[in-house]
Scaffold this active site. Structure first.
Site, PDB file in Angstrom:
ATOM      1  N   GLU A  59      42.969  76.682  26.257  1.00  0.00           N
ATOM      2  CA  GLU A  59      42.144  77.626  26.157  1.00  0.00           C
ATOM      3  C   GLU A  59      41.624  77.802  27.426  1.00  0.00           C
ATOM      4  OE1 GLU A  59      40.833  78.697  23.189  1.00  0.00           O
ATOM      5  OE2 GLU A  59      41.413  77.197  21.788  1.00  0.00           O
TER       6      GLU A  59
ATOM      7  N   HIS B  85      45.714  80.140  24.499  1.00  0.00           N
ATOM      8  CA  HIS B  85      44.549  80.801  23.818  1.00  0.00           C
ATOM      9  C   HIS B  85      43.309  81.049  24.679  1.00  0.00           C
ATOM     10  CE1 HIS B  85      45.920  79.043  19.506  1.00  0.00           C
ATOM     11  NE2 HIS B  85      46.504  78.412  20.185  1.00  0.00           N
TER      12      HIS B  85
ATOM     13  N   GLU C  99      42.388  87.488  21.404  1.00  0.00           N
ATOM     14  CA  GLU C  99      42.649  86.670  22.691  1.00  0.00           C
ATOM     15  C   GLU C  99      43.345  87.371  23.642  1.00  0.00           C
ATOM     16  OE1 GLU C  99      43.426  82.686  21.113  1.00  0.00           O
ATOM     17  OE2 GLU C  99      41.821  82.747  19.859  1.00  0.00           O
TER      18      GLU C  99
ATOM     19  N   ARG D 290      41.156  88.526  14.497  1.00  0.00           N
ATOM     20  CA  ARG D 290      41.705  87.106  14.774  1.00  0.00           C
ATOM     21  C   ARG D 290      43.039  86.936  14.227  1.00  0.00           C
ATOM     22  NH1 ARG D 290      40.420  81.893  15.906  1.00  0.00           N
ATOM     23  NH2 ARG D 290      41.106  80.130  14.559  1.00  0.00           N
TER      24      ARG D 290
ATOM     25  N   HIS E  36      46.148  84.545  18.224  1.00  0.00           N
ATOM     26  CA  HIS E  36      45.028  84.877  17.640  1.00  0.00           C
ATOM     27  C   HIS E  36      44.941  86.441  18.362  1.00  0.00           C
ATOM     28  CE1 HIS E  36      43.632  80.934  16.470  1.00  0.00           C
ATOM     29  NE2 HIS E  36      44.252  81.397  15.577  1.00  0.00           N
TER      30      HIS E  36
END
Length: 432
Positions: free
Chosen positions: A390, A316, A191, A246, A188
């Site tokens: 994440e 991510h 990020e 994104r 993405h």
């Protein structure tokens, strides 16, 4: 002639006096791009936020899609300056309270893109800064040149806009049937701490092999493939045009909207609940599984290496979570308990060393349904240790994590990678 000059002076004085009045009374204030945190308390407020995030010029940071806005769950919303007054009026009119997380995102973006040099050897703080795509390509070349004994570059494909997809192979000794780890970053575009981690991990591995026991054990037992930027077109676009982008940058025949969510484009319950078939949506799944050259390249590489790759990691941000399959269904993975034990141990170590909390669990049950993800697809290919991390933070800065926090974010992720990789080595050796 004098009358004309006099009139001009009077007009200028009037403008200045009026401007002073506006500044003093607050009737005209300078607005900036902002990020708001809103917790809807009723279904009416939920519906209002869904409407705002789809009908007005805003960008949902959390959750990624309006369908996941629910009562008593925080919504993080990027509001451009030109929408600020309208959005604030709407929230006030409907009695929706909110907190301003970031008052001026432009300053943060400028801080993120400030870079003194592209030469890795010129500064010890190189890995504590964000880097443009060109810098990263340069870094890949320099790293392979400086460490020919340990690093090999592999071109696995190219993006929609024909940019190369380079993976680095870290290997300390070639031997038959050696197992491997795959790590991809930057699926993405916005990020940015994700590609920063891939660079950090490679540098750490090269610097601490034979010095740190854990990384030495990992590299002695497994090769590591690292893809620093899976979505180069999107990443480039976030540096030049839209920091909040994104998706990738592919064009659809049937729509003016650009881009596919690459993490909805893999063949794992593709385009079911949690993805969108609408090209303008942030979670657009594409025309068919692996319709995008980026996801196709990764899938093709992993298919051809699925006998050796035993651990899959996709990096991510943000929200501080350690996730594993499934995200595309609420069903439990076959080795759910093993996966749960690994992320639990990793989260405990992060807590012990950095006093930071990471949630952990299966994707669908920990956040929400997200079909077409790379981790579920890899798991279904037989890579039974498959995870999505994440990274920092939990919303204070979100996608605009300041460079000063890169080091800590990467060290936390590094602990998780080492913890899980060592457990996977134990598991795979036990099967030999």
């Amino acid at each position: 002639m004098l009358d004309t000059v006099t009139m001009k002076v009077v007009l200028i004085l009037a403008v200045l006096i009026n401007s002073d009045h506006l500044l003093k009374t607050g009737e005209c204030t300078l607005t900036h791009d902002q990020v708001l945190s809103i917790i809807p308390k009723t279904q009416v407020q939920v519906d209002l936020l869904k409407n705002i995030s789809t009908e007005y010029e805003t960008v949902l940071w959390q959750p990624v899609s309006p369908q996941y806005i629910i009562e008593e769950s925080a919504v993080h919303l990027f509001v451009p300056a030109n929408s600020s007054e309208t959005i604030n009026d709407l929230l006030q009119k409907h009695g929706v309270t909110h907190e301003v997380l970031l008052t001026n995102t432009k300053e943060l973006i400028e801080m993120q893109t400030r870079n003194d040099s592209s030469d890795p050897r010129s500064s010890s703080s190189y890995y504590e800064r964000y880097h443009s795509l060109e810098d990263i390509y340069y870094w890949i070349n320099r790293t392979t040149q400086d460490h020919p004994d340990m690093v090999k570059v592999i071109l696995i494909g190219s993006s929609y806009e024909k940019r190369p997809l380079y993976a680095l192979k870290l290997s300390v000794e070639e031997r038959p049937n050696k197992k491997a780890i795959w790590i991809d970053c930057g699926i993405h575009a916005r990020e940015w701490v994700s590609p920063a981690f891939c660079l950090w991990f490679v540098q750490y591995s090269l610097s601490y092999y034979k010095q740190n026991r854990d990384i030495t054990d990992i590299l002695d037992n497994m090769d590591v493939y690292v893809l620093p930027v899976m979505n180069p077109d999107g990443y480039k676009y976030t540096w030049t045009t839209n920091r909040m982008w994104r998706k990738n940058r592919s064009h659809s025949r049937n729509s003016m909207c650009v881009g596919v969510d690459l993490n909805r484009n893999f063949d794992a319950n593709w385009c079911t609940e949690g993805a969108s078939d609408k090209p303008c949506a942030e979670t657009y799944c594409g025309q068919f599984p692996e319709s995008e050259p980026e996801s196709e390249a990764v899938a093709k590489f992993l298919r051809s290496h699925k006998d050796s790759v035993k651990l899959y990691l996709s990096i991510h941000s943000y929200s501080q979570m350690l996730l594993f399959p499934y995200s595309c269904t609420f069903d439990e993975a076959e080795n759910h308990n093993d996966l749960l034990a690994m992320v639990q141990e990793a989260a405990q170590k992060i807590k012990r060393y950095y006093r930071n909390t990471y949630k952990y669990g299966s994707g669908a049950r920990t956040i929400y349904l997200a079909p077409g993800g790379s981790d579920d697809w890899a798991y279904n290919q037989g890579i039974k240790y498959s995870f999505t991390f994440e990274l920092q933070d939990r919303g204070r800065y979100g996608f605009l994590l300041p460079p000063s926090l890169i080091s800590r974010a990467c060290n936390e992720a590094l602990i998780a990678v080492k913890t899980i990789a060592l457990r996977v080595i134990e598991k795979t050796q036990a099967l030999l």
